[in-house]
Motif scaffolding. Structure first.
Motif, mmCIF file in Angstrom:
data_model
loop_
_atom_site.group_PDB
_atom_site.id
_atom_site.type_symbol
_atom_site.label_atom_id
_atom_site.label_comp_id
_atom_site.label_asym_id
_atom_site.label_seq_id
_atom_site.Cartn_x
_atom_site.Cartn_y
_atom_site.Cartn_z
ATOM 1 N N TYR A 146 -29.985 12.825 -104.993
ATOM 2 C CA TYR A 146 -30.380 11.452 -105.313
ATOM 3 C C TYR A 146 -29.313 10.725 -106.141
ATOM 4 N N ARG A 149 -26.596 9.781 -103.915
ATOM 5 C CA ARG A 149 -27.107 9.102 -102.706
ATOM 6 C C ARG A 149 -26.484 9.720 -101.463
ATOM 7 N N GLN A 162 -27.088 2.147 -95.843
ATOM 8 C CA GLN A 162 -27.891 2.023 -97.069
ATOM 9 C C GLN A 162 -29.379 2.094 -96.741
ATOM 10 N N THR A 163 -29.785 1.303 -95.742
ATOM 11 C CA THR A 163 -31.209 1.234 -95.376
ATOM 12 C C THR A 163 -31.710 2.590 -94.891
ATOM 13 N N TYR A 165 -30.550 5.539 -95.588
ATOM 14 C CA TYR A 165 -30.641 6.462 -96.728
ATOM 15 C C TYR A 165 -31.907 6.160 -97.541
ATOM 16 N N ASN A 166 -32.156 4.872 -97.793
ATOM 17 C CA ASN A 166 -33.329 4.492 -98.593
ATOM 18 C C ASN A 166 -34.632 4.965 -97.955
ATOM 19 N N LEU A 170 -37.047 7.695 -99.691
ATOM 20 C CA LEU A 170 -38.437 7.314 -99.965
ATOM 21 C C LEU A 170 -39.402 8.360 -99.398
ATOM 22 N N ILE A 188 -38.864 -0.832 -98.661
ATOM 23 C CA ILE A 188 -37.474 -0.942 -98.213
ATOM 24 C C ILE A 188 -37.015 -2.399 -98.125
#
Length: 236
Positions: A146, A149, A162-163, A165-166, A170, A188
């Motif tokens: 985390y 990232r 980025q999205t 990974y998020n 989550l 998100i």
């Protein structure tokens, strides 16, 4: 020592189901509190601070969803919904309000105990995760760091947007729990328009491909059809 037992509050208006659940849980070493109506359940929740609530939605005085809303104002206490309502929309609404899982009536002893164990394990796990800087998540051959990232599969770094990974992060933070499409979209993108589901599905397809899952194979993430996505737990 009896004070080490998990305390479970059962809010269910049907006496036979209530005593059935109480008997099963006590036989398996849990301490059980029971309530027949929502208002009584709320009093017991406040005074006894249980570790888990098993909640029937169709209560005589108020809808069980009101109880979830109340509790979620102040607590992340795990809640399992017990429901005779089999419509997907009811399950989705309860999960979106913050319930952790749901069991549809009628249910078996094995299923009830498995869900209780998993929910208690998850809530303990997420409490620990929150307290540890430098948190890591490991599932089969996938590692999530985390702080950096970064996601590795079989020791190889995976290039995610980025999205993407998020979304993976989550799901991993709530491993073992079904997150509804609306919950993921809200976390998100911060919006909940119906067009976002398509966007989420496209991202999920890319994530699966990058993580090396073949079509129809759920190595890490499973799609609960019509409801949402769930990442497997570390020990599943």
């Amino acid at each position: 020592m009896s004070n080490n037992k998990y305390k479970i509050l059962v809010i269910e208006d049907e006496a036979n189901i209530r005593s059935f659940i109480e008997t099963i849980l006590e036989a398996n070493g849990y301490q059980v509190l029971t309530a027949a109506i929502c208002s009584q359940g709320q009093l017991m929740f406040t005074s006894h601070l249980p570790d888990l609530v098993i909640l029937d939605l169709g209560l005589p005085d108020r809808d069980g969803q009101e109880f979830i809303k109340e509790v979620r104002k102040s607590s992340v206490l795990p809640i399992i919904i017990l429901s005779a309502r089999t419509q997907e929309s009811d399950k989705v609404a309860a999960l979106d309000l913050g319930a952790n899982d749901y069991i549809t009536k009628p249910f078996g002893t094995g299923e009830l105990l498995a869900r209780v164990r998993a929910t208690l394990r998850n809530s303990r796990h997420s409490a620990e995760m929150g307290a540890i800087p430098g948190g890591k998540f490991v599932l089969k051959d996938m590692d999530i760091d985390y702080d950096k990232r970064m996601i590795m599969v079989a020791g190889n770094p995976i290039k995610l947007t980025q999205t993407e990974y998020n979304i993976v992060a989550l799901l991993s933070e709530h491993a073992g729990k079904v997150l509804t499409y609306a919950t993921i979209i809200r976390e998100i993108w911060g919006v909940s328009d119906s067009g976002s589901i398509k966007k989420l599905q496209v991202n999920m397809a890319n994530i699966r491909k990058k993580l090396g899952s073949k079509p129809g194979e759920n190595r890490y993430i499973t799609n609960e059809l019509g409801v949402g996505y769930r990442m497997y737990e570390e020990c599943e």
